[in-house]
Design a protein around this motif. Sequence first.
Motif, PDB file in Angstrom:
ATOM      1  N   VAL A 147      11.411  -3.727  -4.630  1.00  0.00           N
ATOM      2  CA  VAL A 147      12.365  -4.263  -5.601  1.00  0.00           C
ATOM      3  C   VAL A 147      12.648  -3.251  -6.713  1.00  0.00           C
ATOM      4  O   VAL A 147      13.753  -3.163  -7.237  1.00  0.00           O
ATOM      5  CB  VAL A 147      11.814  -5.577  -6.204  1.00  0.00           C
ATOM      6  CG1 VAL A 147      12.743  -6.138  -7.259  1.00  0.00           C
ATOM      7  CG2 VAL A 147      11.579  -6.614  -5.104  1.00  0.00           C
ATOM      8  N   GLU A 148      11.612  -2.506  -7.057  1.00  0.00           N
ATOM      9  CA  GLU A 148      11.744  -1.470  -8.090  1.00  0.00           C
ATOM     10  C   GLU A 148      10.836  -0.315  -7.741  1.00  0.00           C
ATOM     11  O   GLU A 148       9.767  -0.516  -7.158  1.00  0.00           O
ATOM     12  CB  GLU A 148      11.288  -2.010  -9.455  1.00  0.00           C
ATOM     13  CG  GLU A 148      12.402  -2.551 -10.324  1.00  0.00           C
ATOM     14  CD  GLU A 148      11.873  -2.959 -11.693  1.00  0.00           C
ATOM     15  OE1 GLU A 148      12.059  -4.128 -12.045  1.00  0.00           O
ATOM     16  OE2 GLU A 148      11.251  -2.112 -12.374  1.00  0.00           O
ATOM     17  N   TYR A 149      11.258   0.882  -8.152  1.00  0.00           N
ATOM     18  CA  TYR A 149      10.422   2.060  -7.903  1.00  0.00           C
ATOM     19  C   TYR A 149      10.761   3.091  -8.965  1.00  0.00           C
ATOM     20  O   TYR A 149      11.939   3.404  -9.178  1.00  0.00           O
ATOM     21  CB  TYR A 149      10.704   2.609  -6.500  1.00  0.00           C
ATOM     22  CG  TYR A 149       9.912   3.852  -6.119  1.00  0.00           C
ATOM     23  CD1 TYR A 149       8.628   4.078  -6.597  1.00  0.00           C
ATOM     24  CD2 TYR A 149      10.448   4.793  -5.245  1.00  0.00           C
ATOM     25  CE1 TYR A 149       7.903   5.210  -6.228  1.00  0.00           C
ATOM     26  CE2 TYR A 149       9.739   5.929  -4.868  1.00  0.00           C
ATOM     27  CZ  TYR A 149       8.462   6.126  -5.368  1.00  0.00           C
ATOM     28  OH  TYR A 149       7.762   7.252  -4.997  1.00  0.00           O
ATOM     29  N   ALA A 150       9.733   3.585  -9.655  1.00  0.00           N
ATOM     30  CA  ALA A 150       9.966   4.561 -10.722  1.00  0.00           C
ATOM     31  C   ALA A 150       8.868   5.611 -10.725  1.00  0.00           C
ATOM     32  O   ALA A 150       7.714   5.310 -10.401  1.00  0.00           O
ATOM     33  CB  ALA A 150      10.001   3.855 -12.078  1.00  0.00           C
ATOM     34  N   VAL A 151       9.225   6.830 -11.061  1.00  0.00           N
ATOM     35  CA  VAL A 151       8.235   7.911 -11.197  1.00  0.00           C
ATOM     36  C   VAL A 151       8.622   8.837 -12.350  1.00  0.00           C
ATOM     37  O   VAL A 151       9.791   8.886 -12.767  1.00  0.00           O
ATOM     38  CB  VAL A 151       8.115   8.794  -9.925  1.00  0.00           C
ATOM     39  CG1 VAL A 151       7.820   7.966  -8.684  1.00  0.00           C
ATOM     40  CG2 VAL A 151       9.349   9.651  -9.713  1.00  0.00           C
ATOM     41  N   ARG A 152       7.614   9.559 -12.818  1.00  0.00           N
ATOM     42  CA  ARG A 152       7.856  10.732 -13.663  1.00  0.00           C
ATOM     43  C   ARG A 152       7.402  11.950 -12.869  1.00  0.00           C
ATOM     44  O   ARG A 152       6.350  11.919 -12.239  1.00  0.00           O
ATOM     45  CB  ARG A 152       7.046  10.647 -14.957  1.00  0.00           C
ATOM     46  CG  ARG A 152       7.607   9.636 -15.907  1.00  0.00           C
ATOM     47  CD  ARG A 152       6.887   9.703 -17.244  1.00  0.00           C
ATOM     48  NE  ARG A 152       7.428   8.679 -18.115  1.00  0.00           N
ATOM     49  CZ  ARG A 152       6.973   8.450 -19.334  1.00  0.00           C
ATOM     50  NH1 ARG A 152       5.975   9.166 -19.809  1.00  0.00           N
ATOM     51  NH2 ARG A 152       7.511   7.515 -20.085  1.00  0.00           N
ATOM     52  N   MET A 209       9.180  11.997  -4.287  1.00  0.00           N
ATOM     53  CA  MET A 209       9.307  10.563  -4.583  1.00  0.00           C
ATOM     54  C   MET A 209       9.501   9.762  -3.296  1.00  0.00           C
ATOM     55  O   MET A 209       8.928   8.684  -3.118  1.00  0.00           O
ATOM     56  CB  MET A 209      10.486  10.352  -5.540  1.00  0.00           C
ATOM     57  CG  MET A 209      10.609   8.920  -6.047  1.00  0.00           C
ATOM     58  SD  MET A 209      11.998   8.738  -7.212  1.00  0.00           S
ATOM     59  CE  MET A 209      11.777   7.018  -7.725  1.00  0.00           C
ATOM     60  N   ALA A 210      10.310  10.323  -2.376  1.00  0.00           N
ATOM     61  CA  ALA A 210      10.598   9.639  -1.107  1.00  0.00           C
ATOM     62  C   ALA A 210       9.342   9.515  -0.249  1.00  0.00           C
ATOM     63  O   ALA A 210       9.099   8.479   0.376  1.00  0.00           O
ATOM     64  CB  ALA A 210      11.689  10.387  -0.343  1.00  0.00           C
ATOM     65  N   ILE A 249       6.578   6.829  -1.687  1.00  0.00           N
ATOM     66  CA  ILE A 249       6.797   5.386  -1.480  1.00  0.00           C
ATOM     67  C   ILE A 249       6.501   4.971  -0.043  1.00  0.00           C
ATOM     68  O   ILE A 249       6.367   3.797   0.272  1.00  0.00           O
ATOM     69  CB  ILE A 249       8.238   4.973  -1.894  1.00  0.00           C
ATOM     70  CG1 ILE A 249       8.380   3.431  -2.058  1.00  0.00           C
ATOM     71  CG2 ILE A 249       9.269   5.469  -0.895  1.00  0.00           C
ATOM     72  CD1 ILE A 249       7.627   2.842  -3.200  1.00  0.00           C
ATOM     73  N   ARG A 250       6.346   5.962   0.847  1.00  0.00           N
ATOM     74  CA  ARG A 250       6.035   5.602   2.246  1.00  0.00           C
ATOM     75  C   ARG A 250       4.689   4.917   2.378  1.00  0.00           C
ATOM     76  O   ARG A 250       4.478   4.120   3.296  1.00  0.00           O
ATOM     77  CB  ARG A 250       6.088   6.846   3.137  1.00  0.00           C
ATOM     78  CG  ARG A 250       7.524   7.271   3.404  1.00  0.00           C
ATOM     79  CD  ARG A 250       7.584   8.500   4.256  1.00  0.00           C
ATOM     80  NE  ARG A 250       6.899   8.317   5.529  1.00  0.00           N
ATOM     81  CZ  ARG A 250       6.634   9.319   6.366  1.00  0.00           C
ATOM     82  NH1 ARG A 250       6.987  10.545   6.042  1.00  0.00           N
ATOM     83  NH2 ARG A 250       6.030   9.088   7.504  1.00  0.00           N
ATOM     84  N   PRO A 292      10.945  -1.841   4.318  1.00  0.00           N
ATOM     85  CA  PRO A 292      11.231  -1.080   3.089  1.00  0.00           C
ATOM     86  C   PRO A 292      12.110  -1.860   2.112  1.00  0.00           C
ATOM     87  O   PRO A 292      12.122  -1.568   0.917  1.00  0.00           O
ATOM     88  CB  PRO A 292      11.988   0.153   3.604  1.00  0.00           C
ATOM     89  CG  PRO A 292      11.689   0.218   5.076  1.00  0.00           C
ATOM     90  CD  PRO A 292      11.485  -1.197   5.516  1.00  0.00           C
ATOM     91  N   GLY A 293      12.825  -2.867   2.621  1.00  0.00           N
ATOM     92  CA  GLY A 293      13.666  -3.697   1.754  1.00  0.00           C
ATOM     93  C   GLY A 293      12.858  -4.594   0.836  1.00  0.00           C
ATOM     94  O   GLY A 293      13.406  -5.251  -0.044  1.00  0.00           O
ATOM     95  N   ALA A 294      11.532  -4.620   1.030  1.00  0.00           N
ATOM     96  CA  ALA A 294      10.674  -5.409   0.155  1.00  0.00           C
ATOM     97  C   ALA A 294      10.454  -4.723  -1.197  1.00  0.00           C
ATOM     98  O   ALA A 294       9.950  -5.332  -2.131  1.00  0.00           O
ATOM     99  CB  ALA A 294       9.331  -5.661   0.832  1.00  0.00           C
ATOM    100  N   MET A 326      12.826  14.555  -5.680  1.00  0.00           N
ATOM    101  CA  MET A 326      13.225  13.359  -4.933  1.00  0.00           C
ATOM    102  C   MET A 326      12.605  13.294  -3.545  1.00  0.00           C
ATOM    103  O   MET A 326      12.465  12.208  -2.989  1.00  0.00           O
ATOM    104  CB  MET A 326      14.753  13.278  -4.839  1.00  0.00           C
ATOM    105  CG  MET A 326      15.425  12.884  -6.138  1.00  0.00           C
ATOM    106  SD  MET A 326      14.753  11.362  -6.862  1.00  0.00           S
ATOM    107  CE  MET A 326      14.935  10.236  -5.492  1.00  0.00           C
ATOM    108  N   THR A 349       5.921   1.439   1.883  1.00  0.00           N
ATOM    109  CA  THR A 349       6.796   0.887   2.933  1.00  0.00           C
ATOM    110  C   THR A 349       6.072   0.817   4.283  1.00  0.00           C
ATOM    111  O   THR A 349       6.339  -0.088   5.069  1.00  0.00           O
ATOM    112  CB  THR A 349       8.114   1.687   3.056  1.00  0.00           C
ATOM    113  OG1 THR A 349       7.826   3.063   3.345  1.00  0.00           O
ATOM    114  CG2 THR A 349       8.934   1.597   1.788  1.00  0.00           C
TER     115      THR A 349
END
Lengths: 149, 142
Positions: free
Chosen positions: B82-87, B64-65, B68-69, B78-80, B61, B72
């Motif tokens: 809508v969805e975020y997914a990873v393996r 993952m955090a 996404i930076r 960062p509120g833009a 995590m 963002t």
Amino acid sequence: MALNPDFIGRMYPASEPYLVGREKIREFATALGDRNPVYFDVEAANGFGYADLIAPPTFVISLTLKASSSVVHDPELGLDYSRVVHAEQQFSYTRPIMAGDELVVRTSIDNVRTVAGNDMLTTKAIIATVAGEQVATATSVLVSRGADA
Amino acid sequence: MTARVRFADVAVGTELPPASFPLARVDLVRYAGASGDFNVIHWNERVATSVGLPNVIAHGMLTMAEAIRVVTDWVGDPGAVVEYAVRFTRPVVVPDDDRGALLEVGAKVTELLDDNCVKVVITASSQGQTVLGKAQAIVRLA
């Protein structure tokens, strides 16, 4: 040990309300080394149209982790947590989590299956305000590595 | 919600500015405290190696955090997202030295969607090896 398939579809009661605090958001963002002002400065957050600080996208996990703890450790489910790795994570957001939100998490078990000797557990969590406004959903896939896998 | 990137200004193939994120042991400890994830494999080498890992590994995590930076920091808001997914395909191994590990992240727009949204595919690697698979976000632009 295979997971108990009876758990598919099981829904758990809502977690205790979690009050999102400004300092918690700042602490979480600091831990990421992320200086985005919307996580620290209320005026900056206002400038983006938010009433208060918003939380980083993955902050959701700190709520769902807590809420799912009793699920993944349920002995009847049969998950060997010492062998668990996080395989997949997905978030959908209706809006960002904001300081002052009082949130509850409803966790359910979407799927349990065994693939090539590995137990896989898919949980879904719905995060909503105590007033019932949905904020986000989080889907997690955990894998317990089988001894021979 | 006010992303500072306009939908009209991006196309399929638009690359986001890449970034790299150092992850030292202290960062893992700080993240454990902030997130509440105290799994021992993220701070104790003895336990990590006893379960077959090469060393202490970063929280998935946390990876993952940081990944996404790149998104963002690009959109500002960062509120833009809508969805975020990873393996999580491979762990980020964090040695016990002053430098730790380096997470290198890139991203590009792969699809234009409705409502000013775009799909962004993210790549993340450490020590030359991919650590996230199928990492993608849907982002609402201005």
